[in-house]
Design an enzyme around this catalytic site. Structure first.
Site, PDB file in Angstrom:
ATOM      1  N   THR A 121      -8.626   8.340  10.319  1.00 12.11           N
ATOM      2  CA  THR A 121      -9.601   7.247  10.349  1.00 12.11           C
ATOM      3  C   THR A 121      -9.690   6.678  11.756  1.00 12.11           C
ATOM      4  O   THR A 121      -8.709   6.677  12.499  1.00 12.11           O
ATOM      5  CB  THR A 121      -9.206   6.119   9.374  1.00 12.11           C
ATOM      6  OG1 THR A 121     -10.198   5.086   9.431  1.00 12.11           O
ATOM      7  CG2 THR A 121      -7.856   5.495   9.697  1.00 12.11           C
ATOM      8  N   HIS A 122     -10.886   6.194  12.100  1.00 10.47           N
ATOM      9  CA  HIS A 122     -11.041   5.453  13.358  1.00 10.47           C
ATOM     10  C   HIS A 122     -10.971   3.955  13.094  1.00 10.47           C
ATOM     11  O   HIS A 122     -11.095   3.153  14.007  1.00 10.47           O
ATOM     12  CB  HIS A 122     -12.392   5.783  14.004  1.00 10.47           C
ATOM     13  CG  HIS A 122     -12.390   7.088  14.733  1.00 10.47           C
ATOM     14  ND1 HIS A 122     -11.477   7.398  15.707  1.00 10.47           N
ATOM     15  CD2 HIS A 122     -13.199   8.170  14.632  1.00 10.47           C
ATOM     16  CE1 HIS A 122     -11.722   8.610  16.183  1.00 10.47           C
ATOM     17  NE2 HIS A 122     -12.754   9.102  15.534  1.00 10.47           N
ATOM     18  N   LYS A 159      -8.008  -0.330   8.560  1.00  8.42           N
ATOM     19  CA  LYS A 159      -7.433   0.491   7.487  1.00  8.42           C
ATOM     20  C   LYS A 159      -5.984   0.848   7.822  1.00  8.42           C
ATOM     21  O   LYS A 159      -5.102   0.782   6.963  1.00  8.42           O
ATOM     22  CB  LYS A 159      -8.232   1.792   7.309  1.00  8.42           C
ATOM     23  CG  LYS A 159      -9.607   1.641   6.671  1.00  8.42           C
ATOM     24  CD  LYS A 159     -10.189   3.043   6.435  1.00  8.42           C
ATOM     25  CE  LYS A 159     -11.579   3.010   5.848  1.00  8.42           C
ATOM     26  NZ  LYS A 159     -12.146   4.367   5.694  1.00  8.42           N
ATOM     27  N   ASP A 195     -12.206   7.374   2.120  1.00 10.63           N
ATOM     28  CA  ASP A 195     -13.596   6.950   2.190  1.00 10.63           C
ATOM     29  C   ASP A 195     -13.785   5.861   1.151  1.00 10.63           C
ATOM     30  O   ASP A 195     -13.359   6.005   0.002  1.00 10.63           O
ATOM     31  CB  ASP A 195     -14.573   8.111   1.955  1.00 10.63           C
ATOM     32  CG  ASP A 195     -15.897   7.819   2.635  1.00 10.63           C
ATOM     33  OD1 ASP A 195     -15.898   7.492   3.840  1.00 10.63           O
ATOM     34  OD2 ASP A 195     -16.957   7.896   1.972  1.00 10.63           O
ATOM     35  N   THR A 196     -14.377   4.775   1.601  1.00  7.10           N
ATOM     36  CA  THR A 196     -14.499   3.603   0.743  1.00  7.10           C
ATOM     37  C   THR A 196     -15.937   3.132   0.699  1.00  7.10           C
ATOM     38  O   THR A 196     -16.640   3.184   1.708  1.00  7.10           O
ATOM     39  CB  THR A 196     -13.606   2.465   1.295  1.00  7.10           C
ATOM     40  OG1 THR A 196     -12.243   2.886   1.208  1.00  7.10           O
ATOM     41  CG2 THR A 196     -13.777   1.182   0.493  1.00  7.10           C
ATOM     42  N   GLY A 241     -15.133  -5.778   7.264  1.00 10.66           N
ATOM     43  CA  GLY A 241     -16.258  -5.285   6.462  1.00 10.66           C
ATOM     44  C   GLY A 241     -16.843  -6.362   5.547  1.00 10.66           C
ATOM     45  O   GLY A 241     -17.186  -7.467   5.996  1.00 10.66           O
ATOM     46  N   TYR A 242     -16.926  -6.054   4.273  1.00  6.58           N
ATOM     47  CA  TYR A 242     -17.554  -6.955   3.298  1.00  6.58           C
ATOM     48  C   TYR A 242     -16.561  -7.956   2.690  1.00  6.58           C
ATOM     49  O   TYR A 242     -16.910  -8.673   1.762  1.00  6.58           O
ATOM     50  CB  TYR A 242     -18.189  -6.123   2.169  1.00  6.58           C
ATOM     51  CG  TYR A 242     -19.286  -5.188   2.635  1.00  6.58           C
ATOM     52  CD1 TYR A 242     -20.617  -5.596   2.676  1.00  6.58           C
ATOM     53  CD2 TYR A 242     -18.991  -3.885   3.041  1.00  6.58           C
ATOM     54  CE1 TYR A 242     -21.619  -4.733   3.109  1.00  6.58           C
ATOM     55  CE2 TYR A 242     -19.986  -3.022   3.476  1.00  6.58           C
ATOM     56  CZ  TYR A 242     -21.297  -3.451   3.509  1.00  6.58           C
ATOM     57  OH  TYR A 242     -22.292  -2.603   3.943  1.00  6.58           O
ATOM     58  N   ASP A 243     -15.348  -8.006   3.200  1.00  3.66           N
ATOM     59  CA  ASP A 243     -14.326  -8.898   2.622  1.00  3.66           C
ATOM     60  C   ASP A 243     -14.782 -10.364   2.476  1.00  3.66           C
ATOM     61  O   ASP A 243     -14.454 -11.000   1.469  1.00  3.66           O
ATOM     62  CB  ASP A 243     -13.032  -8.841   3.441  1.00  3.66           C
ATOM     63  CG  ASP A 243     -12.204  -7.602   3.129  1.00  3.66           C
ATOM     64  OD1 ASP A 243     -12.471  -6.957   2.096  1.00  3.66           O
ATOM     65  OD2 ASP A 243     -11.288  -7.285   3.906  1.00  3.66           O
TER      66      ASP A 243
HETATM   67  P1  ITT Z   1     -13.405   5.931   8.909  1.00 10.30           P
HETATM   68  O1  ITT Z   1     -14.543   6.732   8.316  1.00 10.30           O
HETATM   69  O2  ITT Z   1     -13.091   6.326  10.319  1.00 10.30           O
HETATM   70  O3  ITT Z   1     -12.199   5.884   8.030  1.00 10.30           O
HETATM   71  P2  ITT Z   1     -15.148   3.666   8.342  1.00 10.30           P
HETATM   72  O4  ITT Z   1     -15.062   2.209   8.673  1.00 10.30           O
HETATM   73  O5  ITT Z   1     -16.437   4.368   8.673  1.00 10.30           O
HETATM   74  O6  ITT Z   1     -13.892   4.388   9.025  1.00 10.30           O
HETATM   75  P3  ITT Z   1     -15.562   4.118   5.508  1.00 10.30           P
HETATM   76  O7  ITT Z   1     -16.701   5.032   5.757  1.00 10.30           O
HETATM   77  O8  ITT Z   1     -14.575   4.476   4.457  1.00 10.30           O
HETATM   78  O9  ITT Z   1     -14.759   3.870   6.846  1.00 10.30           O
HETATM   79  O10 ITT Z   1     -15.967   2.629   5.157  1.00 10.30           O
HETATM   80  C1  ITT Z   1     -17.225   2.204   4.902  1.00 10.30           C
HETATM   81  C2  ITT Z   1     -17.382   0.737   5.166  1.00 10.30           C
HETATM   82  O11 ITT Z   1     -17.056   0.027   3.972  1.00 10.30           O
HETATM   83  C3  ITT Z   1     -16.520   0.114   6.244  1.00 10.30           C
HETATM   84  O12 ITT Z   1     -17.057   0.286   7.521  1.00 10.30           O
HETATM   85  C4  ITT Z   1     -16.530  -1.358   5.817  1.00 10.30           C
HETATM   86  O13 ITT Z   1     -17.729  -1.979   6.213  1.00 10.30           O
HETATM   87  C5  ITT Z   1     -16.532  -1.231   4.306  1.00 10.30           C
HETATM   88  N1  ITT Z   1     -15.151  -1.309   3.805  1.00 10.30           N
HETATM   89  C6  ITT Z   1     -14.270  -0.298   3.610  1.00 10.30           C
HETATM   90  N2  ITT Z   1     -13.112  -0.766   3.149  1.00 10.30           N
HETATM   91  C7  ITT Z   1     -13.256  -2.108   3.048  1.00 10.30           C
HETATM   92  C8  ITT Z   1     -12.404  -3.157   2.661  1.00 10.30           C
HETATM   93  O14 ITT Z   1     -11.152  -2.944   2.276  1.00 10.30           O
HETATM   94  N3  ITT Z   1     -12.894  -4.402   2.683  1.00 10.30           N
HETATM   95  C9  ITT Z   1     -14.160  -4.656   3.075  1.00 10.30           C
HETATM   96  N4  ITT Z   1     -15.027  -3.728   3.472  1.00 10.30           N
HETATM   97  C10 ITT Z   1     -14.569  -2.455   3.464  1.00 10.30           C
END
Ligand code: ITT
Length: 192
Positions: free
Chosen positions: A7-8, A12, A68-69, A149-151
């Site tokens: 991950t970047h 995380k 991936d989240t 993020g959306y926290d």
């Molecule tokens: P990597 O792909 O390098 O892991 P990323 O930030 O692009 O980093 P994701 O594609 O998994 O990772 O995440 C998508 C977005 O969802 C992320 O940029 C946040 O805006 C949001 N997100 C992910 N996990 C979160 C969390 O625990 N709380 C709040 N927002 C979250």
């Protein structure tokens, strides 16, 4: 055992550091000097997490996992989902993502949402997958400074604070990511 977390996203890495058992040496992409972008062109969280893990595994030959989240909002047909990071376009900006989400959700009474994480783990040539889900709801104003993020707009069920108002430790007791990581840890304990 050494494991790369592909991950970047520094948040995380910070979140999961305390959830990893002591016999695992966690390496981040910056630890291994990888600065490139991995194109996430899958159609699901499963596919995108596997794309990230496979890319790093094939480039470095080391065991690794990726997360991936997505935030899946009921009234928006599970959007932004896989588009969570780039929901409001480029350059990626969490405030703009939140603004767009709140605008799109404003006409709906049902504010239910969930975070869903899929982890793909590659050990040698074997691929494993772990999922974590936390249900909650979206609020219309931004609250709290922790997390990312959306926290600031997500309140987990059973709480009256957003993820961004909880400490890292508190978020880790219930979050989507900690559920998926704990499943992976239990699996590793039993099998490796
Ligand atoms: P990597 O792909 O390098 O892991 P990323 O930030 O692009 O980093 P994701 O594609 O998994 O990772 O995440 C998508 C977005 O969802 C992320 O940029 C946040 O805006 C949001 N997100 C992910 N996990 C979160 C969390 O625990 N709380 C709040 N927002 C979250």
């Amino acid at each position: 055992m050494e494991l790369i977390f592909a991950t970047h996203n520094k948040n995380k890495v910070l979140e999961i550091k305390n959830l990893i058992q002591k016999n695992i040496k966690l390496l981040s992409l910056s630890d291994i000097g990888f600065k490139g972008e991995i194109i996430e062109d899958g159609k699901s969280l499963d596919q995108n997490s596997l794309i990230k893990a496979k890319y790093i595994k094939s480039k470095y030959g080391m065991n690794c996992f990726a997360d991936d989240t997505g935030l899946e909002v009921h009234s928006l047909n599970k959007k932004p989902g896989i588009y969570s990071s780039r929901y409001a376009g480029y350059p990626i900006n969490s405030n703009n993502n939140i603004k767009k989400l709140l605008k799109n959700l404003s006409g709906f009474n049902n504010k239910n949402a969930r975070f869903r994480t899929v982890i793909s783990l590659i050990i040698n040539e074997n691929i494993y997958s772990f999922e974590g889900i936390i249900n909650g709801k979206i609020i219309e104003e931004i609250k709290g400074n922790n997390g990312f993020g959306y926290d600031p707009i997500f309140i987990p069920n059973g709480y009256n604070k957003t993820f961004a108002e909880l400490s890292l430790k508190e978020k880790n007791t219930i979050s989507h990511r900690s559920i998926a990581i704990n499943k992976m840890m239990n699996f590793l304990k039993k099998n490796y």
